[in-house]
Design an enzyme around this catalytic site. Structure first.
Site, mmCIF file in Angstrom:
data_model
loop_
_atom_site.group_PDB
_atom_site.id
_atom_site.type_symbol
_atom_site.label_atom_id
_atom_site.label_comp_id
_atom_site.label_asym_id
_atom_site.label_seq_id
_atom_site.Cartn_x
_atom_site.Cartn_y
_atom_site.Cartn_z
ATOM 1 N N ARG A 102 40.789 33.713 36.958
ATOM 2 C CA ARG A 102 40.972 35.144 36.708
ATOM 3 C C ARG A 102 42.272 35.404 35.957
ATOM 4 N NH1 ARG A 102 36.791 37.316 39.822
ATOM 5 N NH2 ARG A 102 37.239 39.413 40.509
ATOM 6 N N ARG A 183 40.459 47.272 39.213
ATOM 7 C CA ARG A 183 39.858 45.992 38.812
ATOM 8 C C ARG A 183 39.796 45.878 37.289
ATOM 9 N NH1 ARG A 183 34.458 46.205 42.170
ATOM 10 N NH2 ARG A 183 34.047 44.062 41.553
#
Ligand code: AMP
Length: 225
Positions: A102, A183
């Site tokens: 990520r 997010r």
């Protein structure tokens, strides 16, 4: 002329795949299809964390607040989890990683423990991410676990009731507007630099994720051949 080491790799080995793309891009669905077609395990860090939260394990307790607020779980914890998972027996012919790495630190860690063959980036615009995620509803009956979408499909027959078991539907905390915003911010700041990172390694495949599941998977399968 120097021949790059990649040129000596046997094609049959080339099935260590990572999936990039924002949440809601459909990469989880695509990961399952790739896993089935190539018979390699689908490893979703988000699913592993959610399972631990549901089962109330020590790991689950440690990561709950991160998941609920849409923040990333610390790298060290996530890296260790992935390292031990990809060392398991079922990963010897490859794997598909969904949701990891990520950020660049996780990518460098992954690079230090294994070679990745393909990085598939499933792209969709931010507005589409919000539209898809806000509509998601989950069945509150743990034994059922059905997932619906009020904005896309499958739509439940009644807005707040599960078609299969008639239990109430609920919206996951991380599908609420504030968490979606968080997010997306994290995706743009930390995850999207990976597109360039894997492009430089020459293993990036960019796929337009705003089409049907079948169209997207066809493109991915063609590119993975
Ligand atoms: P996902 O289902 O992939 O959207 O992941 C759900 C949540 O799990 C994320 O919002 C993070 O809190 C956590 N998570 C999943 N994968 C990672 C990762 N590679 N690094 C840190 N946190 C992660």
């Amino acid at each position: 002329m120097q021949i790059p080491p990649e040129a000596f790799k046997d094609n049959g080995d080339k099935m260590k795949i990572i999936l990039l793309g924002p949440q809601g891009s459909g990469k989880g669905t695509q990961a399952k299809l790739i896993s089935k077609k190539f018979n390699i395990p689908h490893i979703s860090t988000g699913d592993i964390f959610r399972k631990n939260i549901k089962e109330e394990t020590e790991l689950g307790k440690e990561v709950t607040s991160y998941l609920n607020s849409g923040k990333l779980v610390p790298d060290e914890l996530t890296n260790k989890l992935v390292e031990s998972r990809i060392k398991e027996d079922d990963c010897k012919n490859g794997f598909i990683l969904d949701g990891f790495p990520r950020n660049i630190k996780q990518a460098e860690f992954l690079n230090s423990v294994t070679d990745i063959d393909y990085a598939v980036d499933v792209e969709i615009p931010d507005e589409e991410v919000v539209f898809r995620l806000e509509g998601r509803r989950n069945c509150s009956n743990k034994g059922c676990g059905a997932i619906y979408n009020l904005n896309t499909s499958p739509k439940p027959k009644e807005n707040n009731t599960c078609d299969k078991c008639s239990s109430d539907l609920f919206q996951r905390d991380d599908d609420k507007p504030e968490a979606i915003k968080k997010r997306l911010e994290i995706y743009h700041e930390q995850t999207s630099p990976l597109i360039d990172y894997y492009d430089k390694k020459g293993i990036l495949i960019i796929i337009d994720g705003s089409r049907s599941i079948e169209e997207v998977s066809q493109d991915i399968f063609l590119a993975l051949k």
